[in-house]
Scaffold this motif. Structure first.
Motif, PDB file in Angstrom:
ATOM      1  N   ALA A 130      44.649  16.901  42.898  1.00  0.00           N
ATOM      2  CA  ALA A 130      43.884  15.678  42.666  1.00  0.00           C
ATOM      3  C   ALA A 130      42.448  15.809  43.183  1.00  0.00           C
ATOM      4  O   ALA A 130      41.702  14.833  43.169  1.00  0.00           O
ATOM      5  N   GLY A 131      42.067  17.012  43.640  1.00  0.00           N
ATOM      6  CA  GLY A 131      40.693  17.255  44.066  1.00  0.00           C
ATOM      7  C   GLY A 131      40.435  17.171  45.557  1.00  0.00           C
ATOM      8  O   GLY A 131      39.279  17.267  45.993  1.00  0.00           O
ATOM      9  N   ASN A 132      41.464  17.015  46.348  1.00  0.00           N
ATOM     10  CA  ASN A 132      41.289  16.942  47.792  1.00  0.00           C
ATOM     11  C   ASN A 132      41.267  18.338  48.405  1.00  0.00           C
ATOM     12  O   ASN A 132      41.838  19.281  47.848  1.00  0.00           O
ATOM     13  N   THR A 133      40.616  18.459  49.564  1.00  0.00           N
ATOM     14  CA  THR A 133      40.456  19.781  50.170  1.00  0.00           C
ATOM     15  C   THR A 133      40.988  19.889  51.592  1.00  0.00           C
ATOM     16  O   THR A 133      41.303  20.970  52.049  1.00  0.00           O
ATOM     17  N   ARG A 134      41.052  18.762  52.294  1.00  0.00           N
ATOM     18  CA  ARG A 134      41.419  18.812  53.713  1.00  0.00           C
ATOM     19  C   ARG A 134      42.378  17.690  54.034  1.00  0.00           C
ATOM     20  O   ARG A 134      42.361  16.636  53.406  1.00  0.00           O
ATOM     21  N   GLY A 135      43.223  17.928  55.029  1.00  0.00           N
ATOM     22  CA  GLY A 135      44.160  16.909  55.473  1.00  0.00           C
ATOM     23  C   GLY A 135      44.011  16.640  56.955  1.00  0.00           C
ATOM     24  O   GLY A 135      43.523  17.491  57.713  1.00  0.00           O
ATOM     25  N   ILE A 136      44.437  15.453  57.344  1.00  0.00           N
ATOM     26  CA  ILE A 136      44.509  15.075  58.752  1.00  0.00           C
ATOM     27  C   ILE A 136      45.844  14.399  59.006  1.00  0.00           C
ATOM     28  O   ILE A 136      46.485  13.885  58.081  1.00  0.00           O
ATOM     29  N   SER A 137      46.268  14.415  60.254  1.00  0.00           N
ATOM     30  CA  SER A 137      47.455  13.693  60.670  1.00  0.00           C
ATOM     31  C   SER A 137      47.328  13.398  62.150  1.00  0.00           C
ATOM     32  O   SER A 137      46.622  14.120  62.874  1.00  0.00           O
ATOM     33  N   TRP A 138      47.977  12.360  62.605  1.00  0.00           N
ATOM     34  CA  TRP A 138      47.975  11.977  64.011  1.00  0.00           C
ATOM     35  C   TRP A 138      49.320  12.330  64.614  1.00  0.00           C
ATOM     36  O   TRP A 138      50.365  11.961  64.079  1.00  0.00           O
ATOM     37  N   ILE A 139      49.287  13.053  65.748  1.00  0.00           N
ATOM     38  CA  ILE A 139      50.506  13.532  66.395  1.00  0.00           C
ATOM     39  C   ILE A 139      50.542  13.012  67.835  1.00  0.00           C
ATOM     40  O   ILE A 139      49.553  13.180  68.565  1.00  0.00           O
ATOM     41  N   PRO A 140      51.656  12.407  68.255  1.00  0.00           N
ATOM     42  CA  PRO A 140      51.739  12.033  69.667  1.00  0.00           C
ATOM     43  C   PRO A 140      51.496  13.273  70.551  1.00  0.00           C
ATOM     44  O   PRO A 140      52.044  14.347  70.288  1.00  0.00           O
ATOM     45  N   GLU A 141      50.657  13.101  71.539  1.00  0.00           N
ATOM     46  CA  GLU A 141      50.280  14.234  72.385  1.00  0.00           C
ATOM     47  C   GLU A 141      51.501  14.932  72.984  1.00  0.00           C
ATOM     48  O   GLU A 141      51.517  16.150  73.124  1.00  0.00           O
ATOM     49  N   ALA A 142      52.537  14.185  73.304  1.00  0.00           N
ATOM     50  CA  ALA A 142      53.726  14.764  73.920  1.00  0.00           C
ATOM     51  C   ALA A 142      54.702  15.380  72.912  1.00  0.00           C
ATOM     52  O   ALA A 142      55.703  15.972  73.303  1.00  0.00           O
ATOM     53  N   ASP A 143      54.430  15.275  71.615  1.00  0.00           N
ATOM     54  CA  ASP A 143      55.329  15.789  70.572  1.00  0.00           C
ATOM     55  C   ASP A 143      55.013  17.263  70.309  1.00  0.00           C
ATOM     56  O   ASP A 143      54.317  17.617  69.357  1.00  0.00           O
ATOM     57  N   GLU A 144      55.535  18.110  71.162  1.00  0.00           N
ATOM     58  CA  GLU A 144      55.251  19.546  71.083  1.00  0.00           C
ATOM     59  C   GLU A 144      55.796  20.181  69.807  1.00  0.00           C
ATOM     60  O   GLU A 144      55.178  21.095  69.250  1.00  0.00           O
ATOM     61  N   ALA A 145      56.938  19.706  69.331  1.00  0.00           N
ATOM     62  CA  ALA A 145      57.531  20.294  68.119  1.00  0.00           C
ATOM     63  C   ALA A 145      56.638  20.046  66.907  1.00  0.00           C
ATOM     64  O   ALA A 145      56.381  20.964  66.118  1.00  0.00           O
ATOM     65  N   SER A 146      56.151  18.814  66.742  1.00  0.00           N
ATOM     66  CA  SER A 146      55.272  18.519  65.606  1.00  0.00           C
ATOM     67  C   SER A 146      53.959  19.280  65.721  1.00  0.00           C
ATOM     68  O   SER A 146      53.440  19.788  64.726  1.00  0.00           O
ATOM     69  N   MET A 147      53.420  19.369  66.938  1.00  0.00           N
ATOM     70  CA  MET A 147      52.168  20.100  67.126  1.00  0.00           C
ATOM     71  C   MET A 147      52.358  21.567  66.754  1.00  0.00           C
ATOM     72  O   MET A 147      51.514  22.155  66.066  1.00  0.00           O
ATOM     73  N   ALA A 148      53.463  22.148  67.161  1.00  0.00           N
ATOM     74  CA  ALA A 148      53.728  23.550  66.818  1.00  0.00           C
ATOM     75  C   ALA A 148      53.876  23.718  65.311  1.00  0.00           C
ATOM     76  O   ALA A 148      53.391  24.702  64.739  1.00  0.00           O
ATOM     77  N   PHE A 149      54.529  22.763  64.650  1.00  0.00           N
ATOM     78  CA  PHE A 149      54.684  22.826  63.204  1.00  0.00           C
ATOM     79  C   PHE A 149      53.325  22.825  62.518  1.00  0.00           C
ATOM     80  O   PHE A 149      53.040  23.675  61.665  1.00  0.00           O
ATOM     81  N   TYR A 150      52.472  21.871  62.849  1.00  0.00           N
ATOM     82  CA  TYR A 150      51.161  21.791  62.201  1.00  0.00           C
ATOM     83  C   TYR A 150      50.308  23.018  62.512  1.00  0.00           C
ATOM     84  O   TYR A 150      49.611  23.531  61.630  1.00  0.00           O
ATOM     85  N   ARG A 151      50.376  23.497  63.725  1.00  0.00           N
ATOM     86  CA  ARG A 151      49.623  24.716  64.055  1.00  0.00           C
ATOM     87  C   ARG A 151      50.134  25.886  63.224  1.00  0.00           C
ATOM     88  O   ARG A 151      49.370  26.754  62.813  1.00  0.00           O
ATOM     89  N   GLY A 152      51.424  25.911  62.940  1.00  0.00           N
ATOM     90  CA  GLY A 152      52.011  26.981  62.150  1.00  0.00           C
ATOM     91  C   GLY A 152      51.511  27.035  60.715  1.00  0.00           C
ATOM     92  O   GLY A 152      51.589  28.074  60.072  1.00  0.00           O
ATOM     93  N   VAL A 153      51.014  25.909  60.184  1.00  0.00           N
ATOM     94  CA  VAL A 153      50.471  25.897  58.817  1.00  0.00           C
ATOM     95  C   VAL A 153      48.945  25.969  58.828  1.00  0.00           C
ATOM     96  O   VAL A 153      48.314  25.868  57.777  1.00  0.00           O
ATOM     97  N   GLY A 154      48.360  26.134  60.016  1.00  0.00           N
ATOM     98  CA  GLY A 154      46.916  26.310  60.120  1.00  0.00           C
ATOM     99  C   GLY A 154      46.123  25.071  60.489  1.00  0.00           C
ATOM    100  O   GLY A 154      44.902  25.093  60.464  1.00  0.00           O
ATOM    101  N   TRP A 155      46.813  23.989  60.826  1.00  0.00           N
ATOM    102  CA  TRP A 155      46.115  22.775  61.247  1.00  0.00           C
ATOM    103  C   TRP A 155      46.015  22.766  62.766  1.00  0.00           C
ATOM    104  O   TRP A 155      46.971  23.117  63.453  1.00  0.00           O
ATOM    105  N   GLU A 156      44.855  22.345  63.267  1.00  0.00           N
ATOM    106  CA  GLU A 156      44.611  22.333  64.709  1.00  0.00           C
ATOM    107  C   GLU A 156      44.048  20.979  65.139  1.00  0.00           C
ATOM    108  O   GLU A 156      43.407  20.289  64.341  1.00  0.00           O
ATOM    109  N   PRO A 157      44.233  20.624  66.402  1.00  0.00           N
ATOM    110  CA  PRO A 157      43.576  19.421  66.924  1.00  0.00           C
ATOM    111  C   PRO A 157      42.064  19.588  66.794  1.00  0.00           C
ATOM    112  O   PRO A 157      41.537  20.674  67.020  1.00  0.00           O
TER     113      PRO A 157
END
Length: 185
Positions: A130-157
């Motif tokens: 649809a023409g989009n290039t970048r994504g964002i998401s909000w992760i609870p700071e204490a949610d280590e599993a979600s943070m690791a998942f997003y980092r695994g696909v190349g997304w960083e804080p």
């Protein structure tokens, strides 16, 4: 593993999505959210909210299945300008092509089977088309599993933080961001 797939959710999926959301929050986020907040959530209210989101054209809601079971879901769409702004309030040049992944949940018992990656990968592909290039998401700071998942696909804080009122308890969230050209490890 049985056949796993991701498909676009339909209004009839709203009850299953609400069940997954509330069950996952009560299991995975019981330490992050006060019990009163989780107790106030009802499946009827959540089901109605998901039915409305599914029927709304600006939100993409996907459902992951394994065999006959609904196991996870995600939702995303155009990011509101306030969500894309930097901590100093400035709006990035790519704000118009940035999407918000508002929810990505897989029931804990179905975790580590690739469902989260399939959900986010399918969502990213559809939103990229649809023409989009970048994504964002909000992760609870204490949610280590979600943070690791997003980092695994190349997304960083990106250094942007917000604090929500979770029933009188502050819930600090970090914004992660990355290209919609996901990299899976």
């Amino acid at each position: 593993m049985a056949d796993a797939e991701v498909r676009t959710a339909i209004a009839a999926d709203a009850a299953e999505i609400a069940r997954i959301q509330l069950g996952t929050w009560r299991s995975a986020y019981s330490e992050l959210l006060p019990p009163g907040v989780l107790d106030e959530l009802t499946e009827d209210t959540a089901e109605q909210q998901w039915r409305e989101a599914i029927e709304e054209n600006s939100t993409t809601v996907l459902l992951a299945t394994e065999g006959d079971w609904s196991v996870g879901f995600c939702a995303g769409g155009t990011a509101p300008t306030g969500e894309t702004a930097a901590a100093d309030g400035s709006v990035p040049e790519d704000a118009n092509s940035t999407v918000l992944v508002s929810t990505l949940l897989v029931e804990p018992r179905w975790g580590r089977r690739g469902h989260g990656g399939r959900l986010l990968g399918t969502l990213a592909q559809q939103l990229r088309q649809a023409g989009n290039t970048r994504g964002i998401s909000w992760i609870p700071e204490a949610d280590e599993a979600s943070m690791a998942f997003y980092r695994g696909v190349g997304w960083e804080p990106d250094g942007t933080v917000r604090t929500l009122d979770a029933g009188g308890r502050p819930l600090r969230e970090l914004r992660v961001t990355g290209t919609l050209e996901l990299r899976f490890q």
